[in-house]
Write an enzyme that holds these catalytic residues in place. Structure first.
Site, PDB file in Angstrom:
ATOM      1  N   LYS A 191      -7.196 -81.414 -12.602  1.00  8.27           N
ATOM      2  CA  LYS A 191      -6.333 -81.176 -13.759  1.00  8.27           C
ATOM      3  C   LYS A 191      -6.964 -81.808 -14.988  1.00  8.27           C
ATOM      4  CE  LYS A 191      -2.314 -82.577 -16.055  1.00  8.27           C
ATOM      5  NZ  LYS A 191      -3.037 -82.279 -17.253  1.00  8.27           N
ATOM      6  N   GLU A 266      -9.196 -95.371 -12.918  1.00  8.34           N
ATOM      7  CA  GLU A 266     -10.053 -95.904 -13.982  1.00  8.34           C
ATOM      8  C   GLU A 266      -9.184 -95.902 -15.233  1.00  8.34           C
ATOM      9  OE1 GLU A 266     -11.880 -96.741 -16.742  1.00  8.34           O
ATOM     10  OE2 GLU A 266     -13.018 -94.871 -16.793  1.00  8.34           O
ATOM     11  N   CYS A 300     -12.928 -96.211 -23.067  1.00 13.75           N
ATOM     12  CA  CYS A 300     -12.321 -97.341 -22.346  1.00 13.75           C
ATOM     13  C   CYS A 300     -13.176 -98.587 -22.419  1.00 13.75           C
ATOM     14  CB  CYS A 300     -12.040 -96.948 -20.900  1.00 13.75           C
ATOM     15  SG  CYS A 300     -13.500 -96.370 -20.033  1.00 13.75           S
ATOM     16  N   GLU A 399      -4.386-101.812 -25.736  1.00  9.94           N
ATOM     17  CA  GLU A 399      -5.516-100.920 -26.009  1.00  9.94           C
ATOM     18  C   GLU A 399      -5.124 -99.952 -27.124  1.00  9.94           C
ATOM     19  OE1 GLU A 399      -6.672 -98.019 -22.975  1.00  9.94           O
ATOM     20  OE2 GLU A 399      -8.752 -98.604 -23.344  1.00  9.94           O
TER      21      GLU A 399
HETATM   22  O1  TXE Z   1      -3.085 -90.643 -21.348  1.00  7.76           O
HETATM   23  P1  TXE Z   1      -2.410 -90.234 -19.993  1.00  7.76           P
HETATM   24  P2  TXE Z   1      -2.510 -90.642 -22.795  1.00  7.76           P
HETATM   25  C1  TXE Z   1      -5.437 -94.915 -22.404  1.00  7.76           C
HETATM   26  C2  TXE Z   1      -5.504 -95.131 -23.904  1.00  7.76           C
HETATM   27  C3  TXE Z   1      -4.487 -94.207 -24.429  1.00  7.76           C
HETATM   28  C4  TXE Z   1      -3.432 -94.326 -23.365  1.00  7.76           C
HETATM   29  C5  TXE Z   1      -2.487 -93.196 -23.260  1.00  7.76           C
HETATM   30  O2  TXE Z   1      -5.137 -96.446 -24.219  1.00  7.76           O
HETATM   31  O3  TXE Z   1      -3.988 -94.587 -25.684  1.00  7.76           O
HETATM   32  O4  TXE Z   1      -4.162 -94.395 -22.156  1.00  7.76           O
HETATM   33  O5  TXE Z   1      -3.190 -91.978 -23.312  1.00  7.76           O
HETATM   34  C6  TXE Z   1      -2.097 -86.668 -17.054  1.00  7.76           C
HETATM   35  N1  TXE Z   1       1.531 -87.367 -13.480  1.00  7.76           N
HETATM   36  N2  TXE Z   1      -6.433 -93.988 -21.901  1.00  7.76           N
HETATM   37  O6  TXE Z   1      -1.051 -90.813 -22.916  1.00  7.76           O
HETATM   38  O7  TXE Z   1      -0.989 -89.836 -20.167  1.00  7.76           O
HETATM   39  C7  TXE Z   1      -2.370 -86.048 -18.406  1.00  7.76           C
HETATM   40  O8  TXE Z   1      -1.987 -84.698 -18.425  1.00  7.76           O
HETATM   41  C8  TXE Z   1       0.261 -86.966 -13.367  1.00  7.76           C
HETATM   42  C9  TXE Z   1      -7.564 -94.594 -21.273  1.00  7.76           C
HETATM   43  O9  TXE Z   1      -3.030 -89.459 -23.442  1.00  7.76           O
HETATM   44  O10 TXE Z   1      -2.705 -91.324 -19.058  1.00  7.76           O
HETATM   45  C10 TXE Z   1      -3.877 -86.262 -18.516  1.00  7.76           C
HETATM   46  O11 TXE Z   1      -4.552 -85.255 -17.766  1.00  7.76           O
HETATM   47  N3  TXE Z   1      -0.576 -86.822 -14.416  1.00  7.76           N
HETATM   48  C11 TXE Z   1      -8.489 -93.640 -20.695  1.00  7.76           C
HETATM   49  C12 TXE Z   1      -4.094 -87.615 -17.835  1.00  7.76           C
HETATM   50  O12 TXE Z   1      -2.920 -87.833 -17.063  1.00  7.76           O
HETATM   51  C13 TXE Z   1      -0.122 -87.111 -15.630  1.00  7.76           C
HETATM   52  C14 TXE Z   1      -8.446 -92.234 -20.986  1.00  7.76           C
HETATM   53  C15 TXE Z   1      -4.290 -88.796 -18.774  1.00  7.76           C
HETATM   54  O13 TXE Z   1      -3.210 -88.888 -19.646  1.00  7.76           O
HETATM   55  C16 TXE Z   1       1.203 -87.561 -15.822  1.00  7.76           C
HETATM   56  C17 TXE Z   1      -7.225 -91.774 -21.613  1.00  7.76           C
HETATM   57  C18 TXE Z   1       2.042 -87.678 -14.679  1.00  7.76           C
HETATM   58  N4  TXE Z   1       3.305 -88.104 -14.762  1.00  7.76           N
HETATM   59  C19 TXE Z   1      -6.283 -92.648 -22.058  1.00  7.76           C
HETATM   60  N5  TXE Z   1       1.365 -87.789 -17.139  1.00  7.76           N
HETATM   61  C20 TXE Z   1      -9.721 -94.138 -20.027  1.00  7.76           C
HETATM   62  N6  TXE Z   1      -9.593 -94.962 -19.006  1.00  7.76           N
HETATM   63  O14 TXE Z   1     -10.817 -93.780 -20.387  1.00  7.76           O
HETATM   64  C21 TXE Z   1       0.185 -87.514 -17.747  1.00  7.76           C
HETATM   65  N7  TXE Z   1      -0.712 -87.082 -16.845  1.00  7.76           N
END
Ligand code: TXE
Length: 508
Positions: A191, A266, A300, A399
């Site tokens: 996904k 991660e 990250c 973050e």
């Molecule tokens: O990420 P989400 P968000 C951190 C960064 C950012 C914060 C929030 O600080 O500001 O996370 O970002 C899927 N069940 N990182 O809200 O929600 C979603 O569709 C299953 C760090 O945009 O964590 C997407 O594919 N999946 C980081 C993925 O999760 C779900 C990278 C990531 O989205 C879901 C990104 C659910 N209930 C953000 N809800 C890194 N480690 O590099 C969402 N998703």
């Protein structure tokens, strides 16, 4: 013609009006009553396509298809040489399509296209090549210490993996998840983030062009709340690898607990970038800028907390702010752009909120601190530097995931190391020094999965990558991926005829 239309035309591409999932080697048909999300170009905010959301039934279908594919043995029983050949051909195809992939990623993620073409896209190819090499040399285990027996330890693929890719480096990170799981014979359902579907979809098709059997990877699209949640809670997946934020990870873990599905996370970071008085000043300055402003700050491993020793603090801050003010910020399609927009509007607003809180909590704004007004309606944030007196500010504990950095002055190594560890995260750390004692203290004492000394981020794929504390669970890496994506099996065989107790012969 907008710059977006021009860039698409220059590549000879046509974007689909509606982006749909890709299951069993075929695009999911467009359904008139399915939910749709707008996919926008972050540089201007203009809509470039719609994304059809896969509901729970569509997700179940994709999982069933990946399961059938796994059980067919076409990939799970393929020889190592066959898997290596597919990975290597795919890596070459990715390199050959680097400009196209960079454009597709830039259009959705808004990352500077030059950075994508020179670094992130090649990383996707390197990930596949690396795992092709690794499976060619990985070894099993044999124990012969037990007299009369030989014990061998073999591995078999875990089954179907659910892969959740984020929006901040879609190709580089999804390719790591794909390579880590498929190398060992698993199939997967992937996904992508709902904001960044295009480049990953193209990469999956290139993998099939390279010989990956149709159905080995299924791609599903949609929001986290609908599509992501349905995938995480599926009873028929064997592993979950998730890259994203901690709040979502908690929900994924709760869903996974229902079926005891193992998870690999991660997550984020709030990493210290420590500059000692005795550092090579120019290198430390260059590296500290790279560490926060790469990927427009949405990374990250950002060195988002700069800790600088008092003796050089004034000089360092002045130079850092001057260079930050000179960064080229703008259209990510322009090859000279160094800092692009944020990936989506809600993220831009989230960062502006972090900035407002930092100001309210007493951080001193040295530059930036707002959305620039001269760049149209893209989701830009002016590169921002704050000076802080305390590590307790939300700016230093949460973050931000954007081009926003705090600088704090310290007096001695003990103070710097304790500030570095004063965080619920523990992903990486950076240290700039010419003192062996400082470098060794940093290496021994900082709680983080990866440490860089006198260099900005340089990734060695042979080494484990992942975080302490709330930065994640598990590690990327060759052996680590084998441990996560396979089941180990111990087989104990008799050598000759070691004695067997004779039950039921007491009456003789
Ligand atoms: O990420 P989400 P968000 C951190 C960064 C950012 C914060 C929030 O600080 O500001 O996370 O970002 C899927 N069940 N990182 O809200 O929600 C979603 O569709 C299953 C760090 O945009 O964590 C997407 O594919 N999946 C980081 C993925 O999760 C779900 C990278 C990531 O989205 C879901 C990104 C659910 N209930 C953000 N809800 C890194 N480690 O590099 C969402 N998703």
């Amino acid at each position: 013609m907008t710059t977006v239309d021009q860039a698409i035309a220059d590549q000879g591409l046509t974007l689909p009006e509606v982006i749909t999932g890709y299951v069993g080697g075929e695009s999911v048909p467009v359904e008139s009553n399915a939910n749709q999300h707008a996919v926008t170009f972050p540089g201007t905010g203009e809509q470039i396509a719609s994304l059809q959301e896969d509901d729970a039934a569509a997700v179940a279908n994709a999982v069933a298809c990946a399961r059938n594919s796994f059980e067919s043995g076409e990939w799970s029983n393929a020889s190592t040489a066959a898997r290596q050949a597919v990975f290597r051909r795919a890596a070459n195809l990715i390199r050959a399509h680097a400009t196209e992939l960079a454009l597709l990623e830039c259009l959705c993620a808004g990352l500077p296209s030059s950075h994508l073409a020179s670094r992130q896209v090649p990383r996707a190819a390197d990930n596949l090549d690396f795992f092709a090499d690794y499976i060619g040399v990985m070894a099993g285990e044999t124990f012969e210490q037990m007299s009369g027996y030989q014990t061998t330890v073999t591995r078999q693929p875990a089954g179907v993996a659910a892969l959740f890719a984020p929006w901040n480096a879609p190709l580089a990170l999804a390719s790591m998840q794909i390579a880590s799981s498929l190398a060992f014979g698993n199939t997967c359902v992937l996904k992508p983030s709902e904001y960044t579907p295009l480049s990953i979809l193209r990469m999956v098709k290139l993998l099939e062009e390279a010989g990956l059997p149709a159905g080995t990877i299924g791609v599903i699209n949609g929001s986290g709340a609908v599509t992501g949640a349905a995938l995480a809670s599926s009873f028929d997946i064997d592993r979950i690898a998730f890259t994203g934020g901690g709040a979502t990870a908690r929900q994924v873990m709760a869903a996974a607990s229902e079926h005891l599905t193992p998870v690999h996370f991660e997550l984020g970071g709030k990493s210290a970038n420590i500059v000692f008085d005795d550092a090579n000043f120019e290198r430390a300055l260059d590296g500290s800028l790279v560490n926060i402003f790469s990927n427009s700050g949405q990374i990250c491993i950002a060195g988002s907390r700069i800790l600088v020793q008092r003796g050089i603090a004034e000089r360092f801050m002045t130079a850092f702010v001057a260079r930050t003010r000179s960064l080229t910020i703008g259209d990510p399609l322009d090859p000279t752009t160094e800092v692009g927009p944020m990936a989506f509007k809600a993220h831009q607003l989230r960062i502006l909120d972090h900035i407002a809180r930092a100001t309210n909590e007493g951080a001193t704004l040295l530059c930036g601190g707002k959305a620039p007004t001269n760049l149209g309606s893209g989701y830009f944030i002016a590169p921002t530097v704050f000076q802080v007196e305390s590590n307790n500010l939300s700016l230093c504990q949460e973050e931000v995931f954007g081009p926003v950095v705090s600088i704090q002055i310290f007096d001695d190594a003990d103070e710097a190391l304790s500030l570095a560890n004063d965080s619920r995260f523990g992903l990486v750390g950076y240290c700039w020094t010419n003192s062996l004692a400082h470098a060794q203290a940093f290496q021994r004492q900082v709680d983080a999965g990866t440490l860089w000394i006198n260099t900005p981020l340089a990734r060695d794929l042979r080494a484990p990558f992942g975080g302490f504390k709330e930065s994640g669970i598990g590690r990327d890496g060759p052996r680590q991926a084998a441990d996560f994506f396979t089941e180990e099996k111990a087989t104990i065989s008799a050598l000759g005829n070691p004695p067997i107790r004779k039950l039921g012969q007491l009456s003789d």
